[in-house]
Design an enzyme around this catalytic site. Structure first.
Site, mmCIF file in Angstrom:
data_model
loop_
_atom_site.group_PDB
_atom_site.id
_atom_site.type_symbol
_atom_site.label_atom_id
_atom_site.label_comp_id
_atom_site.label_asym_id
_atom_site.label_seq_id
_atom_site.Cartn_x
_atom_site.Cartn_y
_atom_site.Cartn_z
ATOM 1 N N CYS A 46 0.788 -1.256 0.032
ATOM 2 C CA CYS A 46 -0.096 -0.095 0.141
ATOM 3 C C CYS A 46 0.983 1.261 0.036
ATOM 4 O O CYS A 46 0.696 2.192 -0.868
ATOM 5 C CB CYS A 46 -0.797 0.004 1.124
ATOM 6 S SG CYS A 46 -1.931 1.576 1.502
ATOM 7 N N CYS A 51 -1.540 1.735 -3.085
ATOM 8 C CA CYS A 51 -2.515 2.771 -3.069
ATOM 9 C C CYS A 51 -1.793 4.198 -2.786
ATOM 10 O O CYS A 51 -2.502 5.056 -3.503
ATOM 11 C CB CYS A 51 -3.388 2.680 -1.598
ATOM 12 S SG CYS A 51 -3.582 0.842 -1.045
ATOM 13 N N LYS A 54 -0.214 5.252 -6.049
ATOM 14 C CA LYS A 54 -1.028 5.385 -7.084
ATOM 15 C C LYS A 54 -1.691 6.438 -6.887
ATOM 16 O O LYS A 54 -1.925 7.426 -7.907
ATOM 17 C CB LYS A 54 -1.844 4.027 -6.891
ATOM 18 C CG LYS A 54 -2.742 4.002 -8.024
ATOM 19 C CD LYS A 54 -4.212 4.508 -7.541
ATOM 20 C CE LYS A 54 -5.000 4.143 -6.151
ATOM 21 N NZ LYS A 54 -5.221 2.830 -5.957
ATOM 22 N N TYR A 180 -8.797 -3.740 -11.034
ATOM 23 C CA TYR A 180 -8.420 -2.420 -10.261
ATOM 24 C C TYR A 180 -7.407 -1.647 -10.983
ATOM 25 O O TYR A 180 -7.104 -0.620 -11.196
ATOM 26 C CB TYR A 180 -8.198 -2.338 -8.737
ATOM 27 C CG TYR A 180 -9.204 -2.462 -7.816
ATOM 28 C CD1 TYR A 180 -9.836 -1.623 -7.167
ATOM 29 C CD2 TYR A 180 -10.065 -4.030 -7.672
ATOM 30 C CE1 TYR A 180 -10.663 -1.639 -5.878
ATOM 31 C CE2 TYR A 180 -10.796 -3.989 -6.683
ATOM 32 C CZ TYR A 180 -11.208 -3.089 -6.090
ATOM 33 O OH TYR A 180 -12.177 -3.251 -4.906
ATOM 34 N N GLU A 184 -6.880 1.709 -13.262
ATOM 35 C CA GLU A 184 -6.270 2.960 -12.571
ATOM 36 C C GLU A 184 -5.001 3.343 -13.615
ATOM 37 O O GLU A 184 -4.843 4.554 -13.524
ATOM 38 C CB GLU A 184 -6.110 2.655 -11.241
ATOM 39 C CG GLU A 184 -6.943 2.216 -10.407
ATOM 40 C CD GLU A 184 -6.830 1.985 -8.871
ATOM 41 O OE1 GLU A 184 -7.849 2.289 -8.053
ATOM 42 O OE2 GLU A 184 -5.776 1.475 -8.527
ATOM 43 N N HIS A 438 -26.434 21.395 -1.283
ATOM 44 C CA HIS A 438 -26.832 22.070 -2.743
ATOM 45 C C HIS A 438 -25.806 23.206 -2.881
ATOM 46 O O HIS A 438 -25.564 24.024 -2.007
ATOM 47 C CB HIS A 438 -28.004 22.854 -2.711
ATOM 48 C CG HIS A 438 -28.400 23.084 -4.216
ATOM 49 N ND1 HIS A 438 -28.352 22.343 -5.330
ATOM 50 C CD2 HIS A 438 -28.501 24.288 -4.811
ATOM 51 C CE1 HIS A 438 -28.897 23.041 -6.369
ATOM 52 N NE2 HIS A 438 -28.745 24.085 -5.987
ATOM 53 N N GLU A 443 -25.812 15.470 -3.564
ATOM 54 C CA GLU A 443 -27.296 15.537 -3.362
ATOM 55 C C GLU A 443 -28.195 14.635 -4.252
ATOM 56 O O GLU A 443 -29.249 14.460 -4.017
ATOM 57 C CB GLU A 443 -27.568 16.864 -3.240
ATOM 58 C CG GLU A 443 -27.492 17.713 -4.638
ATOM 59 C CD GLU A 443 -27.904 18.993 -4.752
ATOM 60 O OE1 GLU A 443 -28.984 19.298 -4.170
ATOM 61 O OE2 GLU A 443 -27.543 19.847 -5.627
HETATM 62 P P1 NDP Z 1 -7.622 -8.070 -10.084
HETATM 63 O O1 NDP Z 1 -7.854 -9.539 -9.564
HETATM 64 O O2 NDP Z 1 -8.750 -7.049 -9.570
HETATM 65 O O3 NDP Z 1 -7.721 -8.249 -11.451
HETATM 66 C C1 NDP Z 1 -7.115 -9.009 -12.378
HETATM 67 C C2 NDP Z 1 -7.255 -8.911 -13.878
HETATM 68 O O4 NDP Z 1 -6.540 -9.579 -14.603
HETATM 69 C C3 NDP Z 1 -8.853 -9.576 -14.227
HETATM 70 O O5 NDP Z 1 -9.351 -8.580 -15.162
HETATM 71 C C4 NDP Z 1 -8.439 -10.866 -14.800
HETATM 72 O O6 NDP Z 1 -9.355 -11.078 -15.822
HETATM 73 C C5 NDP Z 1 -7.142 -10.464 -15.521
HETATM 74 N N1 NDP Z 1 -6.332 -11.641 -15.735
HETATM 75 C C6 NDP Z 1 -6.199 -12.724 -14.537
HETATM 76 N N2 NDP Z 1 -5.278 -13.544 -15.251
HETATM 77 C C7 NDP Z 1 -5.259 -13.485 -16.335
HETATM 78 C C8 NDP Z 1 -4.436 -14.051 -17.585
HETATM 79 N N3 NDP Z 1 -3.723 -15.321 -17.323
HETATM 80 N N4 NDP Z 1 -4.449 -13.356 -18.591
HETATM 81 C C9 NDP Z 1 -5.017 -12.377 -18.842
HETATM 82 N N5 NDP Z 1 -5.764 -11.789 -17.779
HETATM 83 C C10 NDP Z 1 -5.826 -12.313 -16.668
HETATM 84 O O7 NDP Z 1 -6.298 -7.732 -10.042
HETATM 85 P P2 NDP Z 1 -5.605 -6.244 -9.973
HETATM 86 O O8 NDP Z 1 -4.078 -6.945 -10.194
HETATM 87 O O9 NDP Z 1 -5.918 -5.384 -10.586
HETATM 88 O O10 NDP Z 1 -5.531 -5.974 -8.388
HETATM 89 C C11 NDP Z 1 -5.068 -7.007 -7.234
HETATM 90 C C12 NDP Z 1 -5.925 -6.607 -5.869
HETATM 91 O O11 NDP Z 1 -5.399 -5.352 -5.486
HETATM 92 C C13 NDP Z 1 -7.420 -6.320 -6.229
HETATM 93 O O12 NDP Z 1 -8.064 -7.568 -6.038
HETATM 94 C C14 NDP Z 1 -7.807 -5.386 -5.384
HETATM 95 O O13 NDP Z 1 -8.263 -5.972 -4.339
HETATM 96 C C15 NDP Z 1 -6.532 -4.669 -4.874
HETATM 97 N N6 NDP Z 1 -6.419 -3.557 -5.313
HETATM 98 C C16 NDP Z 1 -7.371 -2.352 -4.752
HETATM 99 C C17 NDP Z 1 -7.186 -1.042 -5.238
HETATM 100 C C18 NDP Z 1 -8.305 -0.078 -4.677
HETATM 101 O O14 NDP Z 1 -8.990 -0.398 -3.668
HETATM 102 N N7 NDP Z 1 -8.572 0.884 -5.323
HETATM 103 C C19 NDP Z 1 -6.301 -0.750 -6.244
HETATM 104 C C20 NDP Z 1 -5.483 -1.609 -6.903
HETATM 105 C C21 NDP Z 1 -5.488 -2.916 -6.332
HETATM 106 P P3 NDP Z 1 -10.902 -11.805 -15.406
HETATM 107 O O15 NDP Z 1 -11.833 -10.812 -14.885
HETATM 108 O O16 NDP Z 1 -11.422 -12.447 -16.806
HETATM 109 O O17 NDP Z 1 -10.676 -12.966 -14.313
#
Ligand code: NDP
Length: 454
Positions: A46, A51, A54, A180, A184, A438, A443
Site C-alpha cells: 500500500c 494505494c 498510485k 482495479y 487505474e 446544494h 445530493e
Molecule cells: P484483479 O484480481 O482485480 O484483476 C485481475 C485482472 O487480470 C482481471 O481482469 C483478470 O481477468 C485478469 N487476468 C487474470 N489472469 C489473467 C491471465 N492469465 N491473462 C489475462 N488476464 C488475466 O487484480 P489487480 O491486479 O487489478 O489488483 C489486485 C488486487 O489489489 C485487487 O483484487 C484489489 O483487491 C487490490 N487493489 C485495490 C485497489 C483499490 O482499492 N482502489 C487498487 C488496486 C488494487 P478476469 O476478470 O477475466 O478474471
C-alpha cells in the site's frame, strides 16, 4: 533464580505492511512483547507500490485535465509540461517519509524490528538472519505479489511494482488486465500524456462490479482517448530496436514502449516454511484461516492479502486489529465483511458499496433501481467534459438500500459516508427525507424520486 521465559516474544509478526504493523502495534499496546520482521519495505504494498503512490500519480495525471477545465473559467496560458523525474522524486520523498512514520510507530510501540527475511521453523519458531526466535503466537502478513501469465516475451513486461519507478513516461503504453490496477494505470498513463491501449480478455472490464457502472466507465475512458480492447489478449511480446511489438491472440499487432501487466496478484507464501510447519494453503497459495484468522496450526495466524480473501488495505487493518484484540485485549471481535465500500481510482473514479444490480436481483428478487446521469456543474462552463453516473438499488420488500454505485468525480469521497448509512440499514425513504447539500453531486443520491426500472 528465575526460570527463563518460555518464549522470546508473545507475538511475532512476519511482514510490516498494513495488516502486520497494525496487529503488532495494537498487541504491544495491550502489553504483549512483540517482534516484527520485514525484508523489503515498511508499510508494505500500500505505502510503497500500491494505494499511496498510485493516488499521487492519479493527482499528477489530473493536472492537464484541470488545466483544460481552467480554460473554460477564463484562465489562459500555455499548457503545463510534465517533468517526469520531479514527479518520481517527489513521490519517492513522500514514500520515504511514510516509511519513517511506520518505523517510528513500531519503535514507539516498543517492537524490535528485524530487517531481514523471516522463515517459519516450527509452530512457535521463526528464523531471521540465521537466528531463531520463539513466540507464543505467530502472525503471517506477507501480502501478495504481481502475477504475470506465462507467455513468450513476458520478461519484457513490467508490473505495477516497476511502473512506479519508470525512468521516463512512455509515449505508447499497453496495459493488460481488467481489474482495479489495470483500469487505474490506464487512466494515470493517459492523463499524464501517453497513448494508452488497455487489453482485457473478457467482454467488459471490472468483472463482478455493477454492469451499468462498468459500461459507463468504459464510455468515459474511450471518450478521453483510451483505446479499450475487450475480448483480446497478448500472445507474444518481442523486443525490437524501436520498442515492443505485441502479437495479439487474433493475430493483430500493436507497438508500444511499455507493456504493463496487471493480471492479478498472488499470495506471498513461497519459501516461508509453511509446508514444513504443516500450515494449510489453498490452490492459489493463499493461507487458509478460520474466522479468527487462525490457521490449522493453532499458534499461527494470517491476515490480509496473504489469505487472498478481500484484498484491500482497510480490510487487512481490521483483520490485524481483530487478531490483536482477541489474543491480547480479551475481546472477541469479528470483522464484518458486509457492505465494504471500495473505490477504483479510474478517471473518472468509481465508488461502490453493496450489491450490483445483477447480484441484488438474485439475492432480493424484487428490486427498484434508480439512476441518474449528468454533467457536474464544474464542467458546464468548460469544453472539457466528464460525466457522472449514479445508481441506487433498493430491495422492494423492505425499502432497504442495498447497493450504491457511482462513476464520477469524488466518487470515493462520496461513497464513504453513504456506506455508513447503508450499514446502518437505511431505507430509501430515509434517503428521501434527508436534505441535500446544494449544489453538490452527492445530493443526487437523496433526490432520486422515480425508479428507472423495477
Ligand atoms: P484483479 O484480481 O482485480 O484483476 C485481475 C485482472 O487480470 C482481471 O481482469 C483478470 O481477468 C485478469 N487476468 C487474470 N489472469 C489473467 C491471465 N492469465 N491473462 C489475462 N488476464 C488475466 O487484480 P489487480 O491486479 O487489478 O489488483 C489486485 C488486487 O489489489 C485487487 O483484487 C484489489 O483487491 C487490490 N487493489 C485495490 C485497489 C483499490 O482499492 N482502489 C487498487 C488496486 C488494487 P478476469 O476478470 O477475466 O478474471
Amino acid at each position: 533464580m528465575n526460570s527463563p521465559a518460555p518464549f522470546d516474544f508473545d507475538f511475532f509478526v512476519i511482514g510490516a505492511g498494513s495488516g502486520g504493523v497494525r496487529a503488532a502495534r495494537m498487541a504491544a499496546g495491550f502489553g504483549a512483547k512483540v517482534g516484527i520482521a520485514e525484508e523489503r519495505y515498511f508499510g508494505g504494498t500500500c505505502v510503497n507500490v500500491g494505494c499511496i503512490p498510485k493516488k499521487l500519480f492519479v493527482y499528477g495525471s489530473r493536472v492537464p485535465h484541470d488545466h483544460r477545465v481552467a480554460e473554460g473559467y477564463g484562465w489562459q496560458g500555455p499548457a503545463p509540461s510534465l517533468d517526469w523525474p520531479t514527479l518520481i522524486a517527489n513521490k519517492n520523498t513522500e514514500i520515504s517519509r511514510l516509511n519513517g512514520v511506520y518505523r517510528r510507530l513500531l519503535e514507539g510501540a516498543g517492537c524490535p524490528i528485524l530487517e531481514d527475511r523471516a522463515v517459519l521453523v516450527d509452530a512457535h519458531t521463526v528464523a531471521v538472519a540465521g537466528r531463531h526466535y520463539t513466540a507464543r503466537h505467530l502472525l503471517v502478513a506477507t501480502g501478495g505479489w504481481p502475477f504475470v501469465p506465462d507467455i513468450p516475451g513476458k520478461e519484457h513486461a513490467i508490473t505495477s511494482n516497476e511502473a512506479f519507478f519508470l525512468p521516463e513516461l512512455p509515449r505508447r503504453a499497453v496495459v493488460v488486465g481488467g481489474g482495479y490496477i489495470a483500469v487505474e494505470f490506464a487512466g494515470i498513463l493517459q492523463g499524464l500524456g501517453a497513448e494508452v491501449s488497455q487489453i482485457y480478455r473478457g467482454d467488459l472490464f471490472l468483472r463482478g462490479f455493477d454492469q451499468e457502472t462498468r459500461e459507463f466507465l468504459a464510455g468515459q475512458m474511450r471518450h478521453k482517448g483510451v483505446d479499450l480492447r475487450f475480448g483480446q489478449d497478448i500472445a507474444r511480446i518481442e523486443k525490437r530496436a524501436d520498442g515492443l511489438h505485441l502479437t495479439l491472440r487474433d493475430g493483430s499487432t500493436l507497438a508500444c514502449d511499455v507493456v504493463l501487466y496487471a493480471t492479478g496478484r498472488r499470495p506471498n507464501t513461497a519459501d516461508l516454511g509453511l509446508e514444513q510447519c504443516g500450515v494449510q494453503c489453498d490452490k492459489t497459495g493463499a493461507i487458509v484461516v478460520d474466522d479468527t484468522y487462525r490457521t490449522n496450526v493453532p499458534s499461527i495466524f494470517a491476515v490480509g492479502d496473504v489469505t487472498n480473501r478481500v484484498n484491500l488495505t482497510p480490510v487487512a487493518l481490521a483483520e490485524g486489529m481483530a487478531v490483536a484484540r482477541r489474543l491480547f485485549g480479551g475481546k472477541e471481535t469479528q470483522v464484518d465483511y458486509d457492505y465494504i465500500p471500495t473505490a477504483i481510482f479510474s478517471q473518472p473514479p468509481v465508488g461502490t458499496v453493496g450489491y450490483s444490480e445483477e447480484e441484488a436481483q438474485k439475492r432480493f428478487g424484487a428490486i427498484k433501481v434508480f439512476t441518474s446521469t449528468f454533467t457536474p456543474l464544474r464542467y458546464t462552463v468548460s469544453a472539457e467534459k466528464e460525466r457522472s453516473f449514479m445508481k441506487m438499488i433498493v430491495s422492494a420488500s423492505d425499502d432497504r438500500v442495498v447497493g450504491m454505485h457511482m462513476c464520477g468525480e469524488e466518487a470515493g469521497e462520496i461513497m464513504q459516508g453513504f456506506a455508513v448509512a447503508m450499514r446502518a440499514g437505511a431505507t430509501k425513504q430515509q434517503f428521501d427525507t434527508t436534505i441535500g447539500i446544494h449544489p453538490s453531486a452527492a445530493e443526487e443520491f437523496v433526490t432520486m424520486r422515480e425508479p428507472t426500472r423495477t
